[in-house]
Design an enzyme around this catalytic site. Sequence first.
Site, PDB file in Angstrom:
ATOM      1  N   ASN A  38       4.813 -18.461 -30.013  1.00 38.42           N
ATOM      2  CA  ASN A  38       4.286 -17.896 -31.256  1.00 38.42           C
ATOM      3  C   ASN A  38       4.003 -16.401 -31.069  1.00 38.42           C
ATOM      4  O   ASN A  38       3.216 -16.025 -30.200  1.00 38.42           O
ATOM      5  CB  ASN A  38       2.998 -18.631 -31.638  1.00 38.42           C
ATOM      6  CG  ASN A  38       2.500 -18.268 -33.014  1.00 38.42           C
ATOM      7  OD1 ASN A  38       2.751 -17.190 -33.511  1.00 38.42           O
ATOM      8  ND2 ASN A  38       1.767 -19.185 -33.612  1.00 38.42           N
TER       9      ASN A  38
ATOM     10  N   ALA B 281      -3.023 -17.810 -41.391  1.00 45.40           N
ATOM     11  CA  ALA B 281      -1.734 -17.374 -41.934  1.00 45.40           C
ATOM     12  C   ALA B 281      -1.918 -16.123 -42.779  1.00 45.40           C
ATOM     13  O   ALA B 281      -2.924 -15.965 -43.464  1.00 45.40           O
ATOM     14  CB  ALA B 281      -1.116 -18.475 -42.792  1.00 45.40           C
ATOM     15  N   VAL B 282      -0.910 -15.264 -42.704  1.00 44.28           N
ATOM     16  CA  VAL B 282      -0.821 -14.077 -43.552  1.00 44.28           C
ATOM     17  C   VAL B 282       0.595 -14.072 -44.129  1.00 44.28           C
ATOM     18  O   VAL B 282       1.578 -14.300 -43.401  1.00 44.28           O
ATOM     19  CB  VAL B 282      -1.090 -12.779 -42.756  1.00 44.28           C
ATOM     20  CG1 VAL B 282      -0.835 -11.547 -43.611  1.00 44.28           C
ATOM     21  CG2 VAL B 282      -2.513 -12.767 -42.203  1.00 44.28           C
TER      22      VAL B 282
ATOM     23  N   TYR C 270      -3.938 -12.660 -30.975  1.00 44.26           N
ATOM     24  CA  TYR C 270      -5.047 -13.417 -30.399  1.00 44.26           C
ATOM     25  C   TYR C 270      -5.583 -12.741 -29.145  1.00 44.26           C
ATOM     26  O   TYR C 270      -6.791 -12.594 -28.962  1.00 44.26           O
ATOM     27  CB  TYR C 270      -4.615 -14.856 -30.072  1.00 44.26           C
ATOM     28  CG  TYR C 270      -4.117 -15.636 -31.264  1.00 44.26           C
ATOM     29  CD1 TYR C 270      -4.680 -15.475 -32.531  1.00 44.26           C
ATOM     30  CD2 TYR C 270      -3.075 -16.535 -31.127  1.00 44.26           C
ATOM     31  CE1 TYR C 270      -4.214 -16.203 -33.614  1.00 44.26           C
ATOM     32  CE2 TYR C 270      -2.605 -17.267 -32.207  1.00 44.26           C
ATOM     33  CZ  TYR C 270      -3.180 -17.090 -33.448  1.00 44.26           C
ATOM     34  OH  TYR C 270      -2.729 -17.802 -34.509  1.00 44.26           O
TER      35      TYR C 270
ATOM     36  N   GLU D  84      -5.234 -23.290 -30.862  1.00 47.43           N
ATOM     37  CA  GLU D  84      -4.060 -23.799 -30.157  1.00 47.43           C
ATOM     38  C   GLU D  84      -2.836 -23.280 -30.890  1.00 47.43           C
ATOM     39  O   GLU D  84      -2.818 -23.233 -32.120  1.00 47.43           O
ATOM     40  CB  GLU D  84      -4.089 -25.316 -30.160  1.00 47.43           C
ATOM     41  CG  GLU D  84      -3.020 -25.925 -29.293  1.00 47.43           C
ATOM     42  CD  GLU D  84      -3.205 -27.428 -29.217  1.00 47.43           C
ATOM     43  OE1 GLU D  84      -3.864 -27.880 -28.272  1.00 47.43           O
ATOM     44  OE2 GLU D  84      -2.696 -28.115 -30.115  1.00 47.43           O
TER      45      GLU D  84
END
Length: 151
Positions: free
Chosen positions: A113, A75-76, A119, A108
């Site tokens: 998303n 998370a950011v 990614y 996952e």
Amino acid sequence: MTDDIDKIMDVMDAAFDPQWGEAWNRRQLTDSLAMPHTHYQLIGADGRIPTESSPAAGFTLTKAAPGEEELLLVAVRPEFRGTGLGKKLLQIFTDKARERKADTVFLEMRANNPAETLYRSVGFEPVGRRENYYLMADGNRIDAITFRLTL
């Protein structure tokens, strides 16, 4: 470590939209960190490890197993997205996984998303799908996609 847990929870509360139900609660986080081979990494807005008195801008939570690691959470904070911190966190994750002798890393994510672009940009490729895996806050379900990166 309590200060670091506070920092992780602060980022998590800011970064995860409640509609997706992805954020962990404090108990889930502390229980996970109590297990062997679970690691976390904090990052500050400047790309460095935050000091005791400075806030965190992002974090990763990972779990190691022989020959592989899994990215459990990344998370950011929204105000720091697009600054390269997410990519830096993934680089730190893969570097540390190599140090721990992993040759493959997994993650996952829910099918819609937007982090998928990030990614893929660092080399993760989809290798599996779990239909209707995630339960959203509105009761609907969404697929999970498993990604792999060979180190």
